[in-house]
Scaffold this active site. Structure first.
Site, PDB file in Angstrom:
ATOM      1  N   ASP A  15      23.286  51.093 -23.043  1.00  0.00           N
ATOM      2  CA  ASP A  15      24.269  52.182 -22.856  1.00  0.00           C
ATOM      3  C   ASP A  15      25.520  52.106 -23.745  1.00  0.00           C
ATOM      4  O   ASP A  15      26.658  52.279 -23.253  1.00  0.00           O
ATOM      5  CB  ASP A  15      24.710  52.262 -21.380  1.00  0.00           C
ATOM      6  CG  ASP A  15      23.554  52.577 -20.441  1.00  0.00           C
ATOM      7  OD1 ASP A  15      22.408  52.628 -20.912  1.00  0.00           O
ATOM      8  OD2 ASP A  15      23.799  52.762 -19.234  1.00  0.00           O
ATOM      9  N   ASP A  53      22.070  56.135 -20.822  1.00  0.00           N
ATOM     10  CA  ASP A  53      22.294  56.843 -19.570  1.00  0.00           C
ATOM     11  C   ASP A  53      22.186  58.321 -19.938  1.00  0.00           C
ATOM     12  O   ASP A  53      22.898  58.787 -20.843  1.00  0.00           O
ATOM     13  CB  ASP A  53      23.712  56.484 -19.079  1.00  0.00           C
ATOM     14  CG  ASP A  53      23.812  56.368 -17.572  1.00  0.00           C
ATOM     15  OD1 ASP A  53      22.826  55.983 -16.924  1.00  0.00           O
ATOM     16  OD2 ASP A  53      24.902  56.646 -17.049  1.00  0.00           O
ATOM     17  N   HIS A  55      21.868  61.818 -18.045  1.00  0.00           N
ATOM     18  CA  HIS A  55      21.834  62.481 -16.736  1.00  0.00           C
ATOM     19  C   HIS A  55      21.813  64.004 -16.842  1.00  0.00           C
ATOM     20  O   HIS A  55      22.407  64.579 -17.764  1.00  0.00           O
ATOM     21  CB  HIS A  55      23.099  62.111 -15.941  1.00  0.00           C
ATOM     22  CG  HIS A  55      23.232  60.652 -15.616  1.00  0.00           C
ATOM     23  ND1 HIS A  55      22.175  59.851 -15.271  1.00  0.00           N
ATOM     24  CD2 HIS A  55      24.331  59.856 -15.558  1.00  0.00           C
ATOM     25  CE1 HIS A  55      22.617  58.630 -15.025  1.00  0.00           C
ATOM     26  NE2 HIS A  55      23.920  58.603 -15.193  1.00  0.00           N
ATOM     27  N   HIS A  59      23.780  65.375 -11.505  1.00  0.00           N
ATOM     28  CA  HIS A  59      23.317  64.030 -11.142  1.00  0.00           C
ATOM     29  C   HIS A  59      23.989  63.527  -9.861  1.00  0.00           C
ATOM     30  O   HIS A  59      25.197  63.726  -9.669  1.00  0.00           O
ATOM     31  CB  HIS A  59      23.562  63.056 -12.298  1.00  0.00           C
ATOM     32  CG  HIS A  59      22.818  61.765 -12.136  1.00  0.00           C
ATOM     33  ND1 HIS A  59      23.431  60.584 -11.848  1.00  0.00           N
ATOM     34  CD2 HIS A  59      21.491  61.502 -12.204  1.00  0.00           C
ATOM     35  CE1 HIS A  59      22.516  59.630 -11.749  1.00  0.00           C
ATOM     36  NE2 HIS A  59      21.330  60.156 -11.970  1.00  0.00           N
ATOM     37  N   HIS A  72      29.497  61.870 -16.346  1.00  0.00           N
ATOM     38  CA  HIS A  72      29.380  61.059 -17.561  1.00  0.00           C
ATOM     39  C   HIS A  72      27.957  61.165 -18.102  1.00  0.00           C
ATOM     40  O   HIS A  72      27.016  61.411 -17.349  1.00  0.00           O
ATOM     41  CB  HIS A  72      29.707  59.583 -17.265  1.00  0.00           C
ATOM     42  CG  HIS A  72      28.715  58.958 -16.316  1.00  0.00           C
ATOM     43  ND1 HIS A  72      28.818  59.097 -14.951  1.00  0.00           N
ATOM     44  CD2 HIS A  72      27.595  58.234 -16.533  1.00  0.00           C
ATOM     45  CE1 HIS A  72      27.812  58.468 -14.374  1.00  0.00           C
ATOM     46  NE2 HIS A  72      27.038  57.944 -15.308  1.00  0.00           N
ATOM     47  N   LYS A  97      17.363  56.793 -19.316  1.00  0.00           N
ATOM     48  CA  LYS A  97      17.277  56.432 -17.885  1.00  0.00           C
ATOM     49  C   LYS A  97      18.251  57.289 -17.082  1.00  0.00           C
ATOM     50  O   LYS A  97      19.175  57.871 -17.658  1.00  0.00           O
ATOM     51  CB  LYS A  97      17.583  54.945 -17.707  1.00  0.00           C
ATOM     52  CG  LYS A  97      19.001  54.580 -18.125  1.00  0.00           C
ATOM     53  CD  LYS A  97      19.200  53.100 -18.053  1.00  0.00           C
ATOM     54  CE  LYS A  97      20.596  52.695 -18.443  1.00  0.00           C
ATOM     55  NZ  LYS A  97      21.668  53.329 -17.654  1.00  0.00           N
ATOM     56  N   CYS A 136      25.016  48.477 -15.341  1.00  0.00           N
ATOM     57  CA  CYS A 136      23.708  48.689 -15.958  1.00  0.00           C
ATOM     58  C   CYS A 136      23.158  47.441 -16.638  1.00  0.00           C
ATOM     59  O   CYS A 136      21.946  47.244 -16.670  1.00  0.00           O
ATOM     60  CB  CYS A 136      23.776  49.877 -16.908  1.00  0.00           C
ATOM     61  SG  CYS A 136      23.916  51.427 -15.981  1.00  0.00           S
TER      62      CYS A 136
HETATM   63  C1  VGL Z   1      26.720  52.834 -15.812  1.00  0.00           C
HETATM   64  C2  VGL Z   1      27.944  53.634 -14.055  1.00  0.00           C
HETATM   65  C3  VGL Z   1      27.214  54.798 -14.045  1.00  0.00           C
HETATM   66  C4  VGL Z   1      26.483  51.736 -16.806  1.00  0.00           C
HETATM   67  C5  VGL Z   1      25.974  53.996 -15.807  1.00  0.00           C
HETATM   68  O1  VGL Z   1      25.930  52.024 -17.899  1.00  0.00           O
HETATM   69  O2  VGL Z   1      26.848  50.570 -16.514  1.00  0.00           O
HETATM   70  N1  VGL Z   1      27.688  52.657 -14.923  1.00  0.00           N
HETATM   71  N2  VGL Z   1      26.223  54.961 -14.925  1.00  0.00           N
HETATM   72 ZN    ZN Z   2      25.277  56.894 -15.087  1.00  0.00          ZN
END
Ligand code: VGL
Ligand code: ZN
Length: 196
Positions: A15, A53, A55, A59, A72, A97, A136
């Site tokens: 990410d 990430d 979404h 989401h 986000h 994901k 993550c």
């Molecule tokens: C993440 C919060 C929400 C991450 C992803 O990549 O750590 N954290 N979505």
């Molecule tokens: Zn996320």
């Protein structure tokens, strides 16, 4: 503890997207620290994965739907794009994901092809780094270990959200207790891309 990169190892970069970096919607304050270590590591692995990430607008992790986070990484937006400091030339496979509204998608293994792709390529051990250590990166490392891959987390090539002070240390402890090695990149030797 020192660990040597070999031909059965893969790097999973989690990410590295605008929204998780300073200025982004869910910024990791120290996120910029990961780029130098990742740049030094990625060229030494035979196989490199980058998760994203990714979404939908509705989401379930978004606050307006009862989740913990601001909006986000909406699929296709600039916030969801990889930061240009991540060298995509070194990335063999991108794993999206959190694509369904109901899965939080913290782990790169949740509802993705990552485990089967690693097995197809004969990967036995994964090194996990990126954003964020306490969400993550942690979830991806725990799932890698549960899926039967030896797992190493590279702490300095990762950075935490730290919603509460100490979340990073707690996440790293939880990983160690699960049987995952936590190392710093200076403790990683070897290069699987050169003949020795
Ligand atoms: C993440 C919060 C929400 C991450 C992803 O990549 O750590 N954290 N979505
Ligand atoms: Zn996320």
């Amino acid at each position: 503890m020192s660990v040597t990169v070999g031909p059965d190892d893969a790097l999973i970069v989690v990410d590295v997207q605008h929204d998780f970096l300073p200025g982004g919607a869910l910024a990791v304050a120290t996120g910029d620290r990961i780029f130098a270590p990742i740049d030094a590591l990625a060229p030494r692995f035979r196989r490199v994965y980058a998760t994203r990430d990714w979404h939908p607008l509705d989401h379930s992790s978004y606050a307006q739907y009862g989740g913990p986070w601001p909006v986000h990484c909406v699929a296709g937006t600039r916030g969801a794009a990889f930061d240009a400091r991540l060298d995509l030339e070194k990335v063999d496979e991108v794993i999206d994901k959190g694509v369904d509204r109901a899965t939080d998608g913290y782990s790169g293994f949740a509802a993705t092809q990552l485990a089967s792709d690693l097995r197809i390529h004969g990967v036995k051990r994964v090194f996990v780094c990126g954003l964020a250590t306490d969400y993550c990166v942690k979830a991806t490392a725990l799932d890698a270990h549960a899926a039967g891959f030896a797992t190493v987390v590279v702490a300095d090539a990762s950075a935490p959200v730290d919603v509460q002070p100490g979340d990073e240390a707690r996440a790293l402890d939880e990983l160690r207790r699960a049987g995952i090695d936590v190392v710093r990149s200076e403790d990683i030797t070897g290069n699987a891309r050169v003949r020795v």
